[in-house]
Design an enzyme around this catalytic site. Structure first.
Site, PDB file in Angstrom:
ATOM      1  N   HIS A 222      -0.062  46.148  83.174  1.00  0.00           N
ATOM      2  CA  HIS A 222       1.025  47.089  82.380  1.00  0.00           C
ATOM      3  C   HIS A 222       0.479  47.897  81.266  1.00  0.00           C
ATOM      4  CE1 HIS A 222       5.060  47.867  80.534  1.00  0.00           C
ATOM      5  NE2 HIS A 222       5.116  48.222  81.769  1.00  0.00           N
ATOM      6  N   LYS A 224      -1.587  50.752  79.045  1.00  0.00           N
ATOM      7  CA  LYS A 224      -1.943  52.273  78.881  1.00  0.00           C
ATOM      8  C   LYS A 224      -3.125  52.358  77.843  1.00  0.00           C
ATOM      9  CE  LYS A 224       2.407  51.704  80.351  1.00  0.00           C
ATOM     10  NZ  LYS A 224       3.299  50.648  80.232  1.00  0.00           N
ATOM     11  N   ASP A 229     -15.221  58.394  73.777  1.00  0.00           N
ATOM     12  CA  ASP A 229     -16.606  58.462  73.043  1.00  0.00           C
ATOM     13  C   ASP A 229     -16.610  56.997  72.076  1.00  0.00           C
ATOM     14  OD1 ASP A 229     -17.621  60.493  74.511  1.00  0.00           O
ATOM     15  OD2 ASP A 229     -17.019  62.174  72.988  1.00  0.00           O
ATOM     16  N   HIS A 402      12.380  54.089  76.382  1.00  0.00           N
ATOM     17  CA  HIS A 402      11.083  53.295  76.840  1.00  0.00           C
ATOM     18  C   HIS A 402      10.082  53.033  75.807  1.00  0.00           C
ATOM     19  CE1 HIS A 402       7.561  52.908  79.704  1.00  0.00           C
ATOM     20  NE2 HIS A 402       8.472  52.064  80.460  1.00  0.00           N
ATOM     21  N   LYS A 404       7.898  50.974  72.767  1.00  0.00           N
ATOM     22  CA  LYS A 404       8.049  49.799  72.622  1.00  0.00           C
ATOM     23  C   LYS A 404       7.326  49.690  71.104  1.00  0.00           C
ATOM     24  CE  LYS A 404       6.871  50.207  77.172  1.00  0.00           C
ATOM     25  NZ  LYS A 404       7.979  49.887  77.928  1.00  0.00           N
ATOM     26  N   ASP A 409       9.033  44.766  57.899  1.00  0.00           N
ATOM     27  CA  ASP A 409       9.125  44.973  56.526  1.00  0.00           C
ATOM     28  C   ASP A 409       8.835  46.440  56.186  1.00  0.00           C
ATOM     29  OD1 ASP A 409      10.125  42.448  55.902  1.00  0.00           O
ATOM     30  OD2 ASP A 409       8.402  41.608  55.428  1.00  0.00           O
TER      31      ASP A 409
END
Length: 484
Positions: A222, A224, A229, A402, A404, A409
């Site tokens: 899952h 991404k 470079d 969508h 995450k 703090d």
């Protein structure tokens, strides 16, 4: 007629016998008690409906894969990670001052990587900003480009990425492209064929190296990741498809977040990609690091400390769940979490309740629109239980949420691909980047405050006022929480 009844009786008996055998298998092999109970009860009571799903989702079926992956990962980490990685050094300096020495030791122990200083990180809010930055970075590549996505579509955005990668390969830039074989199940063969013909090294990620195992819906990659470079890296929630730019009217506008990183942390992200590439291809690619005298970030004053946490189902520890537990436990003032899927395990649920008892401002931002019916219904019940425990739950109104993100703090924030659900905790390969820096945390706070302006707060009436059939649906959906 007698023959038909005999056949039906034989089928029923066979289904229940096979269901009982599968239930015993689940009890003996499923790692969590919740998962074992859910599978055992459903296989014994409803074998007609659950035997086939168990073939697809029963995680013990692939224990050999887990063992093999774990062994290879340990060997790779022993021989391939940079010698400068010293997790013991992470227990001093700014991360320890911000989170505490014990928390830093736990997090670096979980990840197997250290907090690295001297980085620059910026948020990329929504698809236009994300893919503009990614495509610009790839276009400027001189040596190599590493690309990894869970979902790749052969649409306008996917076509744009394909043409750019082929153009860079024609310029002599090495391009490695990894995509998940199930997440991208509808990707036409011609897409990969065009990239191969154009000089791009492209491979699917699958648990069986010889062919895509069509009974394998667990252990999906899952992550991404884009690395250019060895100098710039991108991780977050976006996949490659026009829906991530708002192209799906039912879910538009799509709300998501990526981050761009420069500095030593890029090597950690790159190493995660190399691990996955090595599993998929049995090849260990060599990429030269950026010159030591080359500045890592646009501003010499940037000194963000970053840690890569890359949970996987092959981990000895349940890294994904423990990361969230430790992040929640570290909070003294606030813990804000955004997730599209709210299906926490008992450890995370308990950590959230304890944070409320400590007086921490605990907020969770979730969607008001659904993309998966069962997960959405289960999330409603978990939201109700969390609200009863004092957690503030907000639903995002405009479109599908969508992203995450975790904000801890005043000086710590994590962005990546992991959702607050059992699939991200135990069944998927994920990546999160935790950054310790007041300015970056303020940037994330401002982003989330803008999101909160477009929400409504969930109260007990969402569950209490729901029709009886909907409440039943919520409870039934929660039975499947170990695999959601």
């Amino acid at each position: 007629m007698q023959f038909n009844w005999l056949s039906l009786g034989t089928f029923v008996i066979a289904a229940h016998v096979l269901g009982a055998i599968a239930a015993c298998h689940a009890i003996l092999n499923t790692r969590t008690s919740q998962g074992a109970i859910a599978w055992a009860v459903s296989l014994v009571a409803m074998p007609y409906f659950t035997l086939i799903p168990y073939l697809f989702l029963g995680r013990s079926k692939f224990s050999g894969y887990v063992d093999a992956r774990r062994l290879e990962s340990e060997l790779l980490r022993t021989h391939a990670h940079p010698s400068a990685w010293d997790t013991r050094a992470s227990s001093t300096g700014r991360p320890a001052e911000t989170l505490g020495h014990a928390v830093v030791r736990a997090l670096t122990g979980l990840s197997g990587m250290p907090f690295l200083p001297g980085n620059f990180v910026r948020t990329l809010v929504n698809g236009d900003a994300t893919f503009a930055a990614i495509l610009e970075a790839i276009d400027a590549a001189r040596h190599y480009v590493l690309v990894q996505f869970f979902i790749v579509r052969d649409d306008a955005l996917g076509g744009m990425l394909k043409e750019l990668l082929i153009a860079k390969a024609a310029q002599g830039v090495r391009v490695c492209f990894l995509y998940d074989s199930i997440g991208s199940f509808d990707l036409p063969q011609r897409y990969a064929a065009d990239l191969l013909a154009g000089g791009v090294e492209i491979h699917p990620f699958a648990t069986n190296r010889r062919f895509v195992n069509r009974f394998q819906l667990n252990f999906r990659n899952h992550r991404k990741i884009v690395v250019v470079d060895g100098e710039r890296a991108f991780v977050g929630g976006h996949n490659v498809g026009v829906e991530y730019l708002g192209g799906n009217p039912r879910l538009s506008p799509w709300r998501d977040t990526h981050i761009e990183m420069r500095g030593p942390i890029v090597a950690s992200v790159q190493f995660v990609f190399i691990e996955d590439w090595h599993w998929a291809t049995q090849q260990l690619p060599r990429f030269e690091p950026p010159p030591a005298d080359k500045p890592h970030s646009p501003d010499d004053d940037d000194d963000m400390h970053c840690l890569v946490v890359a949970p996987s189902p092959a981990d000895k520890q349940e890294t994904g769940s423990l990361f969230f537990v430790e992040a929640i436990n570290a909070a003294r003032e606030r813990i804000w979490i955004t997730t599209p899927y709210l299906v926490p395990d008992e450890a995370v649920f308990s950590a959230l309740r304890l944070a409320v008892m400590r007086g921490v401002d605990v907020r969770i931002l979730i969607p008001s629109r659904r993309d998966h019916y069962v997960v959405f219904e289960a999330s409603k019940l978990y939201a109700h239980d969390l609200v009863r425990a004092g957690v503030r739950i907000f639903r995002y109104r405009p479109g599908f949420l969508h992203q995450k993100v975790v904000l801890i703090d005043q000086a710590a924030a994590a962005v990546g691909s992991a959702n607050l659900d059992n699939r991200s905790f135990r069944l998927n390969f994920e990546i999160m980047v935790l950054t310790i820096d007041h300015a970056f945390a303020s940037e994330v706070e401002a982003m989330l405050l803008r999101d909160f302006e477009h929400t409504y707060e969930v109260d007990r009436s969402e569950y209490r006022d729901a029709p009886a059939w909907r409440r039943v649906a919520m409870h039934v959906a929660r039975l499947f929480s170990p695999i959601l």
